[in-house]
Design a protein around this motif. Structure first.
Motif, PDB file in Angstrom:
ATOM      1  N   MET A 101       0.849  -1.209   0.000  1.00 53.69           N
ATOM      2  CA  MET A 101       0.000   0.000   0.000  1.00 53.69           C
ATOM      3  C   MET A 101       0.875   1.246   0.000  1.00 53.69           C
ATOM      4  SD  MET A 101      -3.346  -0.764   2.382  1.00 53.69           S
ATOM      5  CE  MET A 101      -2.499  -1.232   3.868  1.00 53.69           C
ATOM      6  N   ARG A 102       1.909   1.226   0.850  1.00 51.97           N
ATOM      7  CA  ARG A 102       2.833   2.356   0.939  1.00 51.97           C
ATOM      8  C   ARG A 102       3.407   2.700  -0.445  1.00 51.97           C
ATOM      9  NH1 ARG A 102       5.547   0.274   5.747  1.00 51.97           N
ATOM     10  NH2 ARG A 102       4.390   1.596   7.195  1.00 51.97           N
ATOM     11  N   ALA A 103       3.831   1.673  -1.149  1.00 54.13           N
ATOM     12  CA  ALA A 103       4.413   1.904  -2.471  1.00 54.13           C
ATOM     13  C   ALA A 103       3.372   2.463  -3.434  1.00 54.13           C
ATOM     14  CB  ALA A 103       4.992   0.596  -3.012  1.00 54.13           C
ATOM     15  N   ALA A 104       2.134   2.013  -3.282  1.00 55.29           N
ATOM     16  CA  ALA A 104       1.102   2.373  -4.254  1.00 55.29           C
ATOM     17  C   ALA A 104       0.488   3.747  -4.005  1.00 55.29           C
ATOM     18  CB  ALA A 104      -0.011   1.314  -4.261  1.00 55.29           C
ATOM     19  N   ILE A 105       0.753   4.377  -2.854  1.00 55.16           N
ATOM     20  CA  ILE A 105       0.146   5.692  -2.588  1.00 55.16           C
ATOM     21  C   ILE A 105       1.076   6.846  -2.873  1.00 55.16           C
ATOM     22  CG2 ILE A 105      -1.464   4.903  -0.796  1.00 55.16           C
ATOM     23  CD1 ILE A 105       0.707   6.294   1.142  1.00 55.16           C
ATOM     24  N   ARG A 106       2.308   6.559  -3.222  1.00 55.11           N
ATOM     25  CA  ARG A 106       3.293   7.647  -3.383  1.00 55.11           C
ATOM     26  C   ARG A 106       2.795   8.775  -4.277  1.00 55.11           C
ATOM     27  NH1 ARG A 106       5.362   6.717   0.853  1.00 55.11           N
ATOM     28  NH2 ARG A 106       6.947   5.124   1.153  1.00 55.11           N
ATOM     29  N   ASP A 107       2.098   8.452  -5.358  1.00 56.27           N
ATOM     30  CA  ASP A 107       1.686   9.503  -6.294  1.00 56.27           C
ATOM     31  C   ASP A 107       0.208   9.861  -6.164  1.00 56.27           C
ATOM     32  OD1 ASP A 107       0.681   7.153  -7.204  1.00 56.27           O
ATOM     33  OD2 ASP A 107       1.353   7.387  -9.282  1.00 56.27           O
ATOM     34  N   VAL A 108      -0.449   9.354  -5.107  1.00 58.26           N
ATOM     35  CA  VAL A 108      -1.878   9.629  -4.954  1.00 58.26           C
ATOM     36  C   VAL A 108      -2.087  11.070  -4.479  1.00 58.26           C
ATOM     37  CG1 VAL A 108      -3.878   9.115  -3.490  1.00 58.26           C
ATOM     38  CG2 VAL A 108      -2.594   7.254  -4.579  1.00 58.26           C
ATOM     39  N   THR A 109      -3.038  11.767  -5.114  1.00 61.19           N
ATOM     40  CA  THR A 109      -3.316  13.150  -4.733  1.00 61.19           C
ATOM     41  C   THR A 109      -4.706  13.319  -4.136  1.00 61.19           C
ATOM     42  OG1 THR A 109      -4.055  13.528  -6.997  1.00 61.19           O
ATOM     43  CG2 THR A 109      -1.789  14.172  -6.461  1.00 61.19           C
ATOM     44  N   PHE A 110      -5.562  12.325  -4.361  1.00 64.90           N
ATOM     45  CA  PHE A 110      -6.927  12.413  -3.864  1.00 64.90           C
ATOM     46  C   PHE A 110      -7.376  11.023  -3.461  1.00 64.90           C
ATOM     47  CE2 PHE A 110     -11.618  12.749  -4.623  1.00 64.90           C
ATOM     48  CZ  PHE A 110     -11.873  13.673  -3.624  1.00 64.90           C
ATOM     49  N   CYS A 111      -8.017  10.923  -2.306  1.00 64.36           N
ATOM     50  CA  CYS A 111      -8.384   9.604  -1.809  1.00 64.36           C
ATOM     51  C   CYS A 111      -9.821   9.608  -1.317  1.00 64.36           C
ATOM     52  CB  CYS A 111      -7.435   9.209  -0.674  1.00 64.36           C
ATOM     53  SG  CYS A 111      -7.854   7.625   0.055  1.00 64.36           S
ATOM     54  N   LEU A 112     -10.601   8.706  -1.860  1.00 70.01           N
ATOM     55  CA  LEU A 112     -12.012   8.569  -1.517  1.00 70.01           C
ATOM     56  C   LEU A 112     -12.155   7.280  -0.731  1.00 70.01           C
ATOM     57  CD1 LEU A 112     -14.586  10.147  -2.239  1.00 70.01           C
ATOM     58  CD2 LEU A 112     -14.608   8.945  -4.431  1.00 70.01           C
ATOM     59  N   MET A 113     -12.572   7.379   0.548  1.00 71.34           N
ATOM     60  CA  MET A 113     -12.723   6.206   1.395  1.00 71.34           C
ATOM     61  C   MET A 113     -14.202   5.955   1.615  1.00 71.34           C
ATOM     62  SD  MET A 113      -9.904   7.239   4.236  1.00 71.34           S
ATOM     63  CE  MET A 113      -8.131   7.057   3.915  1.00 71.34           C
ATOM     64  N   ILE A 114     -14.665   4.783   1.262  1.00 75.31           N
ATOM     65  CA  ILE A 114     -16.103   4.544   1.289  1.00 75.31           C
ATOM     66  C   ILE A 114     -16.458   3.290   2.066  1.00 75.31           C
ATOM     67  CG2 ILE A 114     -18.126   4.121  -0.156  1.00 75.31           C
ATOM     68  CD1 ILE A 114     -16.860   5.746  -2.319  1.00 75.31           C
ATOM     69  N   ALA A 115     -17.130   3.490   3.195  1.00 69.88           N
ATOM     70  CA  ALA A 115     -17.787   2.385   3.905  1.00 69.88           C
ATOM     71  C   ALA A 115     -16.829   1.291   4.363  1.00 69.88           C
ATOM     72  CB  ALA A 115     -18.893   1.797   3.018  1.00 69.88           C
ATOM     73  N   THR A 116     -15.679   1.669   4.853  1.00 62.99           N
ATOM     74  CA  THR A 116     -14.802   0.695   5.479  1.00 62.99           C
ATOM     75  C   THR A 116     -13.969   1.378   6.557  1.00 62.99           C
ATOM     76  OG1 THR A 116     -12.823  -0.649   5.238  1.00 62.99           O
ATOM     77  CG2 THR A 116     -13.206   0.972   3.515  1.00 62.99           C
ATOM     78  N   THR A 117     -14.103   0.934   7.789  1.00 64.39           N
ATOM     79  CA  THR A 117     -13.305   1.521   8.854  1.00 64.39           C
ATOM     80  C   THR A 117     -11.883   0.997   8.816  1.00 64.39           C
ATOM     81  OG1 THR A 117     -15.289   1.508  10.209  1.00 64.39           O
ATOM     82  CG2 THR A 117     -13.242   1.981  11.336  1.00 64.39           C
ATOM     83  N   LEU A 118     -11.748  -0.311   8.727  1.00 62.55           N
ATOM     84  CA  LEU A 118     -10.422  -0.926   8.810  1.00 62.55           C
ATOM     85  C   LEU A 118      -9.487  -0.381   7.729  1.00 62.55           C
ATOM     86  CD1 LEU A 118      -8.479  -3.105   9.869  1.00 62.55           C
ATOM     87  CD2 LEU A 118      -9.584  -4.723   8.321  1.00 62.55           C
TER      88      LEU A 118
END
Lengths: 421, 421, 421, 421
Positions: free
Chosen positions: C343-360
């Motif tokens: 996950m760490r490797a895959a978020i390096r270039d992320v600029t916007f994050c939509l989190m939907i219906a998951t706490t964990l």
């Protein structure tokens, strides 16, 4: 939709099957449920024979013919009514197919419930061991049957397919409407909880005196809410035999032991200390440097708290990992399949399970436990309790309440019961 | 939007006004808040003079020039910053306009907060009596000022308009960060509540020993959850001076006293009795036949419960009606404006208020209380607690917890404190 | 408590340190916060120099002397104020200590925030790469610094200890109070959400047009609520670049594709089919038999749904395992540390994050993202949203709303924006 | 407990009574429920005769002898099973006792359910008019029977006592399991709501086309969430015949119309304006000055919003008062008994009821409506929906979802249906 469903093999070619149901099928709502499932599934039924017990203690019996427009629908209906105790009357052994690969069942595999189940082999009914929902049934040559998880299937394992020769024996509602059944009826924040807590105390005492084994599944809120000491008292008094938790409970507990804070709050005075988040990380780091929780107790680094008491009083603890863990602590099992296997092994003799303030671990353990293990799920958030209740056993009690006063009251009730005894 | 806003008269024609703020304006966040409101409201500011206390105990002072593009916006900004303690520097008396009709304020009326407020009349500052939010200020000829509700305005009453000559003295955060402030910081289900409950016990004891008056505002869950006896103990021990509730709490309490059930549950055994709903109605009917709760106690029909203890121990109870009431009981005040007036009169001397498991009554009472009355709002549903917290006073503590164990713990803490004393 | 805290080394022996703060420190509440932390932490302060910008756009500056009764408390206070942007004025390089073992930091390590951070080495300030909270800082010989997780430390790595030579550059509130800041102010179910959804649509469009990368973190409710098709539309239209989820989302999606049901409900007609739970398990079994999701798409077994669209449109999906997983699907990463690393490797270039219906998954990803990545967290359960908001960034928006209409509205807004463009 | 229960007269002296039940008593769970109630109430049963329909469409019949250890317990049991459709087989007229005072029933009065009920008088069964739960039954000389609220009893009114000669005809589950029944099965946040919303749209359309009357019961969140315009569209399109609300909905709506804000938020831009709270009060004041909502529309002061549309489109609106009201608006009925009476009169012809985001008004109206009126209760807070569901009718659907997207989707579905027609 139907086009996508691969046909499932069946010996029956008339789209009709005869089933029978026995027991307290009227007042336990079993028969109405079965008739409902048949109709809802697109089939129709004819009651060929029914005898209803005149009084509540008398068992009843019904013989029902099920008809469906296609073989597939009939199969689906039988799968459902089978889970509620209906048995196909034709006396045939269950069908076995050898697994053709590791880690997967053959198509058409029988999918288990968490209810007591028997399979017919060699003309006799055999109990299924290690009962667990969402597994397959592996049958050894001598009729020895046990549940097996998908991931643990090995090529060549003989696996039950279809519903013929399988019968489920659902837990019946107790005649005497004991506390557990009353409480299990629904989720509510407004029930009188004193009574429920007293009953939980009695269960814990019964288990400690007899051969019962109690499992506590807990979340980190046990620590933040200042309830750690209550849990320590339960452990010291011998009421807890196993503890399942995650990295968070253990870390907050150890942070509290090392720094007097949990998540940035000093629990004795309620004063917020922002460096607390740092404490959290420093606590993990120290335990990692020490070589683990047990080593930290042995070397005198860790001298109080829930994890300390577990080590001192030989309570088996199992810390299962999750992707939101910091660290984690060395004892955390980071592989989730490993964790499941170890939990499975550790619950075999559990008779009572208290789940407190954790959705993830509660659902995970709820999936593993058979229906007859009594479970109490305590959370201030109704949604967690509702999820657990879907387990649908009369043995599961959901309690929407606050962790700290719950545990405090539980400890108080136990002390009273002990002095009475 | 602006076209719709009727212009509000103002003596100032330059769209500029000078304000000053005093006190712990930096670390109490007052100055930042005020600067923020100016900008957010479309204005701009210039800090003309600022002196910041070097240490925490030293007060600070700021003189700020506010400018806005229109008179209306300037007025809106001044209204907001005024509520946070900023005072217009021009030394003028407040403006009064006589009400031109019953039951309504003149346009441009000053709308009150729940903070201590003073008005300037005859060149002197006078405190405003009966402080309550969302009222107007009525000023008698001699400078005697008090809050007046819209519905109680009478034609000819001199009402304050505009913000000139009005100053608000916001409660400052205590220097010592006592429990109330710590607890009030946010709503959380995961805080250590033992500490909070202990502090509430101390408040109750302080009030009983001194000249404080404690008001309990309660919902029917106090009874369903089996907590009625805890409340009875508080009443018998003299900790509660007033009780505000609705028809439901009183009815469930009386049902419990007469039939041993509340909402169909026998509270001693936790057994559900469906006729309970009937009991509910029969309980109301009997009290109506008896001529009211007090008469029912006098005649020996009602011999236990919360309402019984209120009558026996001279706790003033006030039952306010709502549209979902059955019956209602004869003492219920069915007119909501009447009920508000009677509540208003009954809270004048209240110093501590415990709100338990009722959104409707808690919000209603929260609207009436001045900001300096300490309020604890207890509910298992966070949404109620969040609503109360919007009251935005350092004196309001929200506690998301379960009623029964909360009250049980509170009674226990009080017993301990009493023996210590 | 203090006895338990191991002393932390520090070069300073007078229990006094001088710090400075710059920027919009008054109206961004930074200075009040810092003064508050000093006092709350047991220290005292003296403002030696302060210059306040006269207008909102002018930056301010404060020089503050901090004094504490012990070296430890001073250290704790500096740790806290440092996290809010205060910098120790003494111009010294950061201190480095070589890790003495794998998988743990040296004692006294600097613990990171999710804010932009710089370290001083060789007399110059260097930015820290891979910013992530709750890590340490590893500094290569040439001043190249990056965050490193505890578990990834290798013996000999030079790790920053103490706070000297480290400075944090907190995100400042935007001058223009844009949508994100307004929305981030609090969690409420009652805000006008149409505006928020429109703003999210604009962010998605901006990211797609520019060089932004959008990550969607989703829970299985996306499928049960019948929202799968909305997400498919977002994927097909190119708005989603990465998908993080667990076994449950993928399984319910595939069950829906193979059997037309999700958790026992046929989503087209809303009819409940109890065999659905079996479908769930059969869906996993088939994908395992097929060799994985990608293979199932290639062989034509899987022809619709979210996972299908991900494969078809080259959306990188990452399925992280949990202990409540059935199966799991072959692509699920069952080791939680592995999953974190990927996950760490895959978020390096992320600029916007939509989190939907998951706490964990939301909390897990929230822990990894730097503070400047815009995050929107959508859940009908306020407790999830509250947990995420603790992340405490102006860039995080919590939205308590229902998944299906949210996604439907989002798709609608995007279509409108596309036609306008 | 029993000592406290006053004995209730009964002609039967053997503590035995025979009851019969007809209809789809097995698959509608009626018979199991009745047998359960008998045992739970402390009695025992003997099934003297049973004939079960062979197929689902065939009705069944059971004749059951009930025995209890005391007359009181027998009475309680009969009261309960009577509510579920069991009828005492002895053919006797109902017993009537004249009320001995205003505002109270005679002891032993029959307490109504919300199900269709008939009483036997002069040897014939007569339907009970104005069916409403928690009332008594008043029987005129000619057998004309109707429900009467306790507060409306007048001395001399002939009131039914006991259960003899009263029969309840419970709503049976529909054969075809239509949408309403499916949806009513439980409260969940995770169901596919698109289907439910479509079905609600169909109900609204059916009612508008036929002779149905639709009642909307709404809370202020309709306005804060920016959904007012959706409701306006429903009103303009003729889908709403009555509106029940409180002071808050009307006030926020009018504030929005006059000032462009609701509770301090400008709904078009989502910008928070703190003066909004003042706007709230000023809005009420202006309407009071204008002489009421209708007058404000007539004089051109109020030109948009929900209340405006109600006046323009002759939607009867009823504003019921509560103790937390500011003002209130002139049309608000401040006496709660008055409000109940006016609501009762206004629901007589209602066939469909949509309750949105209000617990108080929803429960109040739920208490008044007969069981066969279809009710949809929409709230983002599950606790409201759970309370309504206790009403226990197959005609009540609880929907845990967000108001704004719900109403937006509903308007969209209606537009689609209209174009299809």
């Amino acid at each position: 939709m139907n086009r996508k469903v691969s046909p499932v093999e069946s010996a029956n070619s008339h789209h009709i099957e005869e089933i029978e149901v026995r027991g307290h099928i009227i007042d336990s709502l079993i028969l109405p449920k079965i008739l409902d499932l048949i109709t809802a599934g697109g089939g129709s039924f004819r009651i060929k024979n029914i005898s209803i017990g005149q009084a509540r203690k008398d068992p009843s019996y019904a013989l029902v013919e099920v008809e469906a427009p296609s073989e597939e629908l009939l199969h689906d209906i039988l799968a459902q009514v089978n889970d509620h105790g209906a048995v196909i009357t034709q006396s045939r052994d269950c069908a076995l197919v050898a697994a053709d690969m590791d880690g997967a069942f053959p198509e058409g595999f029988y999918s288990t419930t968490n209810q007591r189940t028997e399979i017919r082999a060699g003309g006799h009914w055999h109990p299924v061991e290690d009962q667990e929902m969402d597994c397959g049934i592996l049958v050894a040559g001598d009729g020895l049957a046990r549940c097996v998880a998908m991931t643990d299937v090995r090529r060549g394992d003989p696996i039950v397919v279809g519903h013929v020769g399988v019968r489920v024996l659902p837990e019946e509602r107790a005649q005497e409407r004991p506390m557990f059944e009353f409480m299990a009826s629904s989720v509510s924040t407004e029930k009188p909880k004193g009574i429920v807590i007293r009953e939980i105390a009695r269960e814990l005492l019964r288990a400690r005196r007899g051969s019962g084994r109690t499992l506590l599944v807990g979340g980190p809120a046990i620590i933040h809410t200042g309830s750690g000491e209550h849990l320590c008292q339960l452990i010291r008094a011998g009421y807890i035999n196993r503890l399942f938790a995650g990295n968070a409970l253990a870390t907050h507990d150890i942070e509290q032991a090392l720094f007097g804070t949990s998540l940035g709050v000093r629990l004795d005075q309620g004063v917020s200390i922002e460096a607390g988040h740092e404490h959290h990380l420093r606590a993990i780091n120290r335990i990692r440097r020490a070589g683990g929780i047990k080593r930290a107790v042995e070397t005198g680094l860790l001298t109080s708290g829930v994890m300390y008491e577990c080590v001192r009083h030989n309570v088996d603890f199992l810390l299962a990992g999750s992707i939101r863990d910091d660290g984690p602590l060395p004892e955390v099992i980071t592989d989730t399949l490993d964790a499941q296997r170890q939990m499975r092994a550790a619950i075999r003799d559990v008779t009572f399970c208290l789940m407190i303030a954790t959705t993830l671990h509660s659902v995970a353990v709820g999936n593993l436990l058979p229906a007859w293990v009594k479970v109490v799920c305590v959370d201030i958030n109704p949604s967690t309790v509702i999820k657990l209740n879907d387990r649908g056993s009369f043995q599961t009690v959901g309690l929407v309440t606050d962790v700290e006063p719950f545990l405090r009251s539980l400890v108080g009730e136990l002390k009273q019961l002990e002095t009475q005894a």
